[in-house]
Design an enzyme around this catalytic site. Sequence first.
Site, mmCIF file in Angstrom:
data_model
loop_
_atom_site.group_PDB
_atom_site.id
_atom_site.type_symbol
_atom_site.label_atom_id
_atom_site.label_comp_id
_atom_site.label_asym_id
_atom_site.label_seq_id
_atom_site.Cartn_x
_atom_site.Cartn_y
_atom_site.Cartn_z
ATOM 1 N N ASP A 67 41.733 -22.968 15.928
ATOM 2 C CA ASP A 67 41.724 -21.687 15.225
ATOM 3 C C ASP A 67 40.547 -20.882 15.779
ATOM 4 O O ASP A 67 39.390 -21.161 15.470
ATOM 5 C CB ASP A 67 41.562 -21.961 13.717
ATOM 6 C CG ASP A 67 41.344 -20.685 12.915
ATOM 7 O OD1 ASP A 67 41.153 -19.621 13.507
ATOM 8 O OD2 ASP A 67 41.337 -20.788 11.666
ATOM 9 N N CYS A 69 38.240 -17.774 1.519
ATOM 10 C CA CYS A 69 39.446 -18.541 1.849
ATOM 11 C C CYS A 69 39.084 -19.939 2.345
ATOM 12 O O CYS A 69 39.735 -20.482 3.249
ATOM 13 C CB CYS A 69 40.319 -17.831 2.887
ATOM 14 S SG CYS A 69 41.025 -16.315 2.297
HETATM 15 N N1 PMP Z 1 40.983 -18.647 10.359
HETATM 16 C C1 PMP Z 1 39.736 -18.175 10.263
HETATM 17 C C2 PMP Z 1 38.590 -19.041 10.712
HETATM 18 C C3 PMP Z 1 39.528 -16.888 9.760
HETATM 19 O O1 PMP Z 1 38.289 -16.413 9.656
HETATM 20 C C4 PMP Z 1 40.636 -16.108 9.358
HETATM 21 C C5 PMP Z 1 40.439 -14.723 8.777
HETATM 22 N N2 PMP Z 1 39.487 -14.663 7.763
HETATM 23 C C6 PMP Z 1 41.910 -16.652 9.498
HETATM 24 C C7 PMP Z 1 42.049 -17.926 10.001
HETATM 25 C C8 PMP Z 1 43.133 -15.878 9.133
HETATM 26 O O2 PMP Z 1 43.248 -14.749 9.949
HETATM 27 P P1 PMP Z 1 44.334 -13.621 9.640
HETATM 28 O O3 PMP Z 1 44.134 -13.246 8.199
HETATM 29 O O4 PMP Z 1 43.972 -12.503 10.573
HETATM 30 O O5 PMP Z 1 45.671 -14.202 9.891
#
Ligand code: PMP
Length: 418
Positions: A212, A376
């Site tokens: 990721d 999150c």
């Molecule tokens: N992984 C990480 C480490 C993130 O920081 C984020 C966004 N906060 C995401 C996944 C998800 O990204 P997106 O909302 O752009 O799909």
Amino acid sequence: MPATTPPSTAAPAFDPEAIRADFPALDQTVYDDAPLVYLDNAATSQKPQVVIDRMNAYYARENSNVHRGVHALSQGASEAYEQARETLARFIHAPDPDTVVWTKGTTDGLNLIASSFGPTVVDEGDEILLTEMEHHANIVPWQMLAERTGASIRVLPITDTGELRLDRLDDLLSEQTALVAISHVSNALGTVNPIDAIIDAAHAQGVPVVVDGAQSAPHRPVDVQAMDADFFVFSGHKMFGPTGIGVMYGKRKHLEAMPPYQGGGDMIDRVSFEGTTYDDIPHKFEAGTPNISGAIALGTAAEYILNVGRDEMHAYESDLLDYATRRLEAIEGLRLIGTAEEKTSVLSFVLDDVHPYDAGTFLDRLGIAVRTGNHCTEPLMDRLGLPGTIRASLAGYNTRADVDALVEGIRKTQDLFG
Ligand code: PMP
């Protein structure tokens, strides 16, 4: 022979003020004339004028569907769309633009991999290895896959400073491990994970690794080949590009073997009621009319970063992070959360006797945009025993003046709530 000065080969010095001037959103006040101090870049970055102009130009003059029309506009749009793919391939040093698949963003990319690649490697009784610091986007799709297949989730723990417990890796990478999914950089802590070591260890057991890259691609040079990632996903909107567009890089051998994720137009070779054959990669994974303007403008955003100088921007941000860390550490009653040796662009902290939400709300009234909450990463907050943190996250257009404004704002917050 007289000594001569060799011609300078150094790139022009990184100039944050010049970068700042490229981002119109930074030049505004909020509420009662408070100048905006934008420190929520890990959530989404602002966009430079060139990216905004590129989107506008597309809709004003070039709008047309891709890969479908013989007419001039469609050919032009298809060409720009595919050129952007080449730029993004260069941006992450992918071996070939065909290995760059457009997605809606990191979440979409991870779901694509979990849905399509997941069942080809994960069986009943297998284990999927994640880490304690993952974003929900890199947890939930794997839980859904585990439910579908009868696999289970294992979790690599972290230390109190927010670094991965590599000493536990040997234990957790077992015969049962079918897949590893890990963030390159933590969005809540800023920790840069030792991705090469983890990929090497997983590959030694024949286990593929999904990275990721949502928080690394915007801030540091990325080389998916040197890293040897099986998949690397990221979002456009965190790297000066538009929302609703992102990239899933995958090794050719995986992409070719994986079934399509969604069916429809643009991903097929030939359709009949007797059966359908699919297009080659990357189109096999791009059913339906894509986010054409988003892809093209993300190409512009990537060019922008490459032109500014990725190493230069990374060095500048590292210096700014050091400065910010020193200034925050000096505040009594403030505790930094995430103090790993190697970090990128994120300062998470808590204040004695002030709930993160109250602090964030008060800072906002001063024009200082930070994020509060669990970011999150609920399992990470549980591990740390915190309801959430206040997070300031930096980009190349932030300056020491922004950090000073944050420090001043924190002092005022402490005065008010203390
Ligand atoms: N992984 C990480 C480490 C993130 O920081 C984020 C966004 N906060 C995401 C996944 C998800 O990204 P997106 O909302 O752009 O799909």
